[in-house]
Write an enzyme that holds these catalytic residues in place. Sequence first.
Site, PDB file in Angstrom:
ATOM      1  N   SER A  18     -29.118 -92.389 -42.959  1.00 42.92           N
ATOM      2  CA  SER A  18     -30.586 -92.433 -43.059  1.00 42.92           C
ATOM      3  C   SER A  18     -31.081 -91.618 -44.260  1.00 42.92           C
ATOM      4  O   SER A  18     -32.067 -91.999 -44.902  1.00 42.92           O
ATOM      5  CB  SER A  18     -31.241 -91.950 -41.755  1.00 42.92           C
ATOM      6  OG  SER A  18     -31.077 -90.569 -41.587  1.00 42.92           O
ATOM      7  N   ASN A  19     -30.418 -90.523 -44.569  1.00 41.20           N
ATOM      8  CA  ASN A  19     -30.805 -89.784 -45.788  1.00 41.20           C
ATOM      9  C   ASN A  19     -30.533 -90.624 -47.029  1.00 41.20           C
ATOM     10  O   ASN A  19     -31.343 -90.659 -47.963  1.00 41.20           O
ATOM     11  CB  ASN A  19     -30.056 -88.452 -45.867  1.00 41.20           C
ATOM     12  CG  ASN A  19     -30.761 -87.364 -45.071  1.00 41.20           C
ATOM     13  OD1 ASN A  19     -31.845 -86.939 -45.439  1.00 41.20           O
ATOM     14  ND2 ASN A  19     -30.164 -86.965 -43.966  1.00 41.20           N
ATOM     15  N   ARG A  71      -5.490 -83.607 -48.356  1.00 42.11           N
ATOM     16  CA  ARG A  71      -6.917 -83.661 -48.727  1.00 42.11           C
ATOM     17  C   ARG A  71      -7.114 -83.973 -50.200  1.00 42.11           C
ATOM     18  O   ARG A  71      -8.027 -84.710 -50.575  1.00 42.11           O
ATOM     19  CB  ARG A  71      -7.574 -82.307 -48.444  1.00 42.11           C
ATOM     20  CG  ARG A  71      -8.149 -82.209 -47.079  1.00 42.11           C
ATOM     21  CD  ARG A  71      -8.820 -80.856 -46.879  1.00 42.11           C
ATOM     22  NE  ARG A  71      -8.972 -80.625 -45.464  1.00 42.11           N
ATOM     23  CZ  ARG A  71      -9.981 -81.114 -44.733  1.00 42.11           C
ATOM     24  NH1 ARG A  71     -10.917 -81.836 -45.294  1.00 42.11           N
ATOM     25  NH2 ARG A  71     -10.054 -80.879 -43.449  1.00 42.11           N
ATOM     26  N   MET A  96     -19.114 -85.861 -43.882  1.00 40.30           N
ATOM     27  CA  MET A  96     -18.605 -84.886 -42.926  1.00 40.30           C
ATOM     28  C   MET A  96     -17.142 -84.499 -43.171  1.00 40.30           C
ATOM     29  O   MET A  96     -16.392 -84.272 -42.226  1.00 40.30           O
ATOM     30  CB  MET A  96     -18.806 -85.419 -41.493  1.00 40.30           C
ATOM     31  CG  MET A  96     -20.245 -85.770 -41.167  1.00 40.30           C
ATOM     32  SD  MET A  96     -21.454 -84.458 -41.512  1.00 40.30           S
ATOM     33  CE  MET A  96     -21.366 -83.555 -39.985  1.00 40.30           C
ATOM     34  N   ARG A  97     -16.736 -84.424 -44.436  1.00 43.18           N
ATOM     35  CA  ARG A  97     -15.396 -83.917 -44.766  1.00 43.18           C
ATOM     36  C   ARG A  97     -15.555 -82.622 -45.555  1.00 43.18           C
ATOM     37  O   ARG A  97     -16.405 -82.543 -46.449  1.00 43.18           O
ATOM     38  CB  ARG A  97     -14.619 -84.906 -45.655  1.00 43.18           C
ATOM     39  CG  ARG A  97     -14.411 -86.271 -45.082  1.00 43.18           C
ATOM     40  CD  ARG A  97     -13.566 -86.299 -43.856  1.00 43.18           C
ATOM     41  NE  ARG A  97     -12.209 -85.785 -44.041  1.00 43.18           N
ATOM     42  CZ  ARG A  97     -11.400 -85.451 -43.039  1.00 43.18           C
ATOM     43  NH1 ARG A  97     -11.810 -85.530 -41.798  1.00 43.18           N
ATOM     44  NH2 ARG A  97     -10.176 -85.022 -43.285  1.00 43.18           N
ATOM     45  N   ASN A 113     -26.058 -81.080 -51.539  1.00 45.05           N
ATOM     46  CA  ASN A 113     -25.822 -81.403 -50.129  1.00 45.05           C
ATOM     47  C   ASN A 113     -27.095 -81.136 -49.352  1.00 45.05           C
ATOM     48  O   ASN A 113     -27.901 -80.292 -49.737  1.00 45.05           O
ATOM     49  CB  ASN A 113     -24.701 -80.503 -49.589  1.00 45.05           C
ATOM     50  CG  ASN A 113     -24.415 -80.757 -48.116  1.00 45.05           C
ATOM     51  OD1 ASN A 113     -24.276 -81.899 -47.682  1.00 45.05           O
ATOM     52  ND2 ASN A 113     -24.328 -79.688 -47.331  1.00 45.05           N
ATOM     53  N   HIS A 115     -28.227 -79.910 -45.533  1.00 48.51           N
ATOM     54  CA  HIS A 115     -27.700 -79.318 -44.298  1.00 48.51           C
ATOM     55  C   HIS A 115     -28.848 -79.209 -43.294  1.00 48.51           C
ATOM     56  O   HIS A 115     -29.943 -78.751 -43.644  1.00 48.51           O
ATOM     57  CB  HIS A 115     -27.116 -77.936 -44.594  1.00 48.51           C
ATOM     58  CG  HIS A 115     -26.545 -77.297 -43.371  1.00 48.51           C
ATOM     59  ND1 HIS A 115     -25.371 -77.731 -42.786  1.00 48.51           N
ATOM     60  CD2 HIS A 115     -27.000 -76.277 -42.588  1.00 48.51           C
ATOM     61  CE1 HIS A 115     -25.124 -77.001 -41.718  1.00 48.51           C
ATOM     62  NE2 HIS A 115     -26.097 -76.120 -41.570  1.00 48.51           N
TER      63      HIS A 115
HETATM   64  C1  GAR Z   1     -28.087 -85.322 -41.388  1.00 49.50           C
HETATM   65  O1  GAR Z   1     -28.841 -84.670 -40.414  1.00 49.50           O
HETATM   66  C2  GAR Z   1     -27.489 -84.323 -42.362  1.00 49.50           C
HETATM   67  O2  GAR Z   1     -28.321 -83.223 -42.603  1.00 49.50           O
HETATM   68  C3  GAR Z   1     -26.253 -83.895 -41.600  1.00 49.50           C
HETATM   69  O3  GAR Z   1     -25.752 -85.068 -41.038  1.00 49.50           O
HETATM   70  C4  GAR Z   1     -26.837 -85.957 -40.771  1.00 49.50           C
HETATM   71  C5  GAR Z   1     -26.513 -87.293 -41.395  1.00 49.50           C
HETATM   72  O4  GAR Z   1     -27.477 -88.239 -41.029  1.00 49.50           O
HETATM   73  N1  GAR Z   1     -25.315 -83.270 -42.469  1.00 49.50           N
HETATM   74  C6  GAR Z   1     -24.500 -82.320 -42.099  1.00 49.50           C
HETATM   75  O5  GAR Z   1     -24.454 -81.889 -40.955  1.00 49.50           O
HETATM   76  C7  GAR Z   1     -23.596 -81.776 -43.175  1.00 49.50           C
HETATM   77  N2  GAR Z   1     -23.045 -80.530 -42.812  1.00 49.50           N
HETATM   78  P1  GAR Z   1     -27.672 -89.533 -41.909  1.00 49.50           P
HETATM   79  O6  GAR Z   1     -26.277 -90.172 -42.046  1.00 49.50           O
HETATM   80  O7  GAR Z   1     -28.581 -90.392 -41.086  1.00 49.50           O
HETATM   81  O8  GAR Z   1     -28.242 -89.131 -43.225  1.00 49.50           O
END
Ligand code: GAR
Length: 220
Positions: A18-19, A71, A96-97, A113, A115
């Site tokens: 979604s971001n 990795r 998420m890696r 990034n 967070h």
């Molecule tokens: C978002 O809330 C982002 O901030 C978080 O994962 C979600 C992804 O949502 N990121 C983290 O936790 C990174 N450490 P999205 O795929 O709908 O953008």
Amino acid sequence: MSEFAPKKVAVLISGRGSNMASLIAAAKEEGYPAQIVLVASNNPDAKGLETAAAEGIATCAVDHKAYGKDREAFEKALNEEIVKSGAELVVLAGFMRLLTPWFVKQWEGRMINIHPALLPSFKGLDTHQRAIDAGVRLHGATVHFVTPEMDVGPIIMQGAVPVLDDDTEATLAARVLTVEHEIYPEALALVAAERTCIEGMRVRILGSDDMEEDLIAPVV
Ligand code: GAR
């Protein structure tokens, strides 16, 4: 908005995206200083890959599972795709890696990034439940430059939301996500337009004087 040609950006995702979708929408706006040239995922089933493809954006999946514990081999394959796309900036949007220092070094000062917490509070996972459990009144999201240590780099922009008495993890996450979708396109625009200057842990915003006020979104 920008006197530069739009910066080419690769967006890395692991799931819903979604971001990423909010960045794609922003990049369609006239004068937006970034252009999304690639959406890449470590997860071939990431929903966001379909969304990006439907928008006509090049996508690729580099499945981390194919590389076992190696990795760096995974990251080298991913990096090759990013470099091939011509990207000048890398944007992590729910990727998420954990990244190795090698990968971070390739994109030092050119990778950001988002967070879902007001850093430096609540690094890592399960940020919304941890915020509720800690009893904080304000929670939110942070856009920052990526450094080798997780969730620690210089902060570009933050957005805050109240934590309400009857919040659940889901209601709080939804409120924070709304703010994420606002601040990420704004923060990327600043970086892409070369209006950010990293000074130690601080990020100075170049250009307009009144911009400073917008770096913390109001509590909504
Ligand atoms: C978002 O809330 C982002 O901030 C978080 O994962 C979600 C992804 O949502 N990121 C983290 O936790 C990174 N450490 P999205 O795929 O709908 O953008």
